[in-house]
Design an enzyme around this catalytic site. Structure first.
Site, PDB file in Angstrom:
ATOM      1  N   ALA A 126       0.830  -1.202   0.000  1.00  0.00           N
ATOM      2  CA  ALA A 126       0.000   0.000   0.000  1.00  0.00           C
ATOM      3  C   ALA A 126       0.864   1.251   0.000  1.00  0.00           C
ATOM      4  CB  ALA A 126      -0.922   0.008   1.218  1.00  0.00           C
ATOM      5  N   GLY A 171       0.258  -5.710   0.204  1.00  0.00           N
ATOM      6  CA  GLY A 171      -0.694  -5.774  -0.892  1.00  0.00           C
ATOM      7  C   GLY A 171      -0.105  -6.336  -2.169  1.00  0.00           C
ATOM      8  N   GLU A 174      -0.460  -9.958  -1.695  1.00  0.00           N
ATOM      9  CA  GLU A 174      -1.877 -10.292  -1.837  1.00  0.00           C
ATOM     10  C   GLU A 174      -2.294 -10.288  -3.305  1.00  0.00           C
ATOM     11  OE1 GLU A 174      -4.261  -8.889   2.046  1.00  0.00           O
ATOM     12  OE2 GLU A 174      -3.124  -7.260   1.112  1.00  0.00           O
ATOM     13  N   GLU A 194       1.936  -6.282   7.796  1.00  0.00           N
ATOM     14  CA  GLU A 194       0.857  -5.450   8.318  1.00  0.00           C
ATOM     15  C   GLU A 194       0.770  -5.409   9.841  1.00  0.00           C
ATOM     16  OE1 GLU A 194      -0.393  -6.358   4.092  1.00  0.00           O
ATOM     17  OE2 GLU A 194       0.571  -7.440   5.740  1.00  0.00           O
TER      18      GLU A 194
END
Length: 320
Positions: A126, A171, A174, A194
């Site tokens: 992110a 991310g 992910e 995270e």
């Protein structure tokens, strides 16, 4: 040009002037304006085309390329935000969403490859600088949109391949977890950091990672946020292939080409049978397999496959 000067002197002067003093271009509220002494001679369609080219090459953090020739059917999505190590901000998310929607509606697409155009990084996760300026409700909206976008990627009917050279963090990891296959270079690194930011993976990481590598290994990686290398990723089943530095793309393209030669409808049905079947108990899953098989029985491609086998030649599949 000599004939042009004699018969159309004013046009010839305009052409010569544009060559000597080509108009420049600048963006004005999403459009491009031509400036310079001969800017009024530039056709609006040329300006709009130039705007599209400039926007695609210089502004878009996500680019789509469709391969041609014998590779027709292979589509590449490239992450291209070098100033932020491909961190996922609002524009990157918008680009990913639009790219996935475009590919989803493209019946000629047979296989998708997702990679980075930025050296030494796949995706840093992110965009925390952008995130810092968001309110809690804006963060929630963004993460929900990111989760849905990755789910849309996972739901594409065609095979998807994540090509990782460098870091795939948060991310970014992910994103590749949403792909069917993952190919990495030996310098690739992976982590879900995270919990170190007092949050959890929110774009599918807590669900896709344990389904891929097992509950215990996923907990280890998510609880600690520790970084693993390509060898570790290979040993736990996070990636399908780990290759020498710089060769992830060529390996992924090799696999994409193998897939592209197969019956496209069959590949789509195989993906559906596997993905949906894993969500069902065995008897229902076998019924799903039967349904997927039956959908292929009356296709032209099935008959072409049999004919090619009998004639000892390569099949020419049409996706029908």
């Amino acid at each position: 040009m000599l004939m042009c000067r004699r018969r159309f002197p004013s046009i010839a002067r305009q052409i010569a002037g544009c060559i000597a003093n080509p108009p420049s271009y600048k963006f004005l509220a999403g459009e491009v304006a031509a400036t310079g002494p001969f800017s009024h001679h530039v056709h609006p369609h040329v300006i709009r085309a130039r705007a599209l080219i400039l926007q695609t090459v210089h502004e878009q953090p996500v680019r789509i390329e469709r391969l041609s020739g014998s590779d027709s059917g292979i589509v590449e999505v490239r992450l291209d935000r070098p100033g932020a190590k491909n961190a996922i901000g609002k524009e990157m998310l918008k680009g990913l969403k639009e790219a996935i929607e475009m590919i989803s509606s493209d019946s000629s697409a047979n296989v998708l490859m997702i990679q980075s155009s930025v050296p030494k990084v796949f995706c840093a996760g992110a965009d925390l600088k952008e995130r810092k300026l968001m309110s809690p409700s804006e963060v929630q909206l963004f993460v929900n949109s990111l989760r849905m976008t990755f789910s849309s990627l996972e739901a594409l009917p065609i095979p998807t391949i994540g090509v990782i050279e460098g870091a795939a963090l948060g991310g970014g990891l992910e994103l590749v977890l949403s792909c069917d296959l993952r190919i990495c270079g030996e310098a690739a690194t992976f982590s879900m950091p995270e919990t170190g930011l007092a949050i959890i993976p929110g774009a599918g990481g807590t669900q896709r990672l344990p389904r891929l590598v097992g509950k215990s290994v996923a907990k280890d990686l998510i609880f600690t946020g520790r970084k693993i290398n390509a060898n570790d990723a290979m040993s736990i089943g996070l990636v399908n292939h780990s290759v020498p530095l710089g060769e992830a793309y060529s390996k992924a393209l090799e696999i994409a080409r193998e897939i592209n030669q197969k019956g496209p409808l069959a590949v789509r049905m195989a993906k559906r049978a596997i993905n949906k079947g894993l969500e069902l108990e065995m008897s229902s899953a076998l019924a799903l397999e039967e349904d997927c098989y039956e959908k292929l029985l009356n296709t032209k491609d099935r008959l072409e496959g049999l004919a090619a086998f009998a004639e000892k030649r390569r099949p020419r599949y049409s996706g029908e």
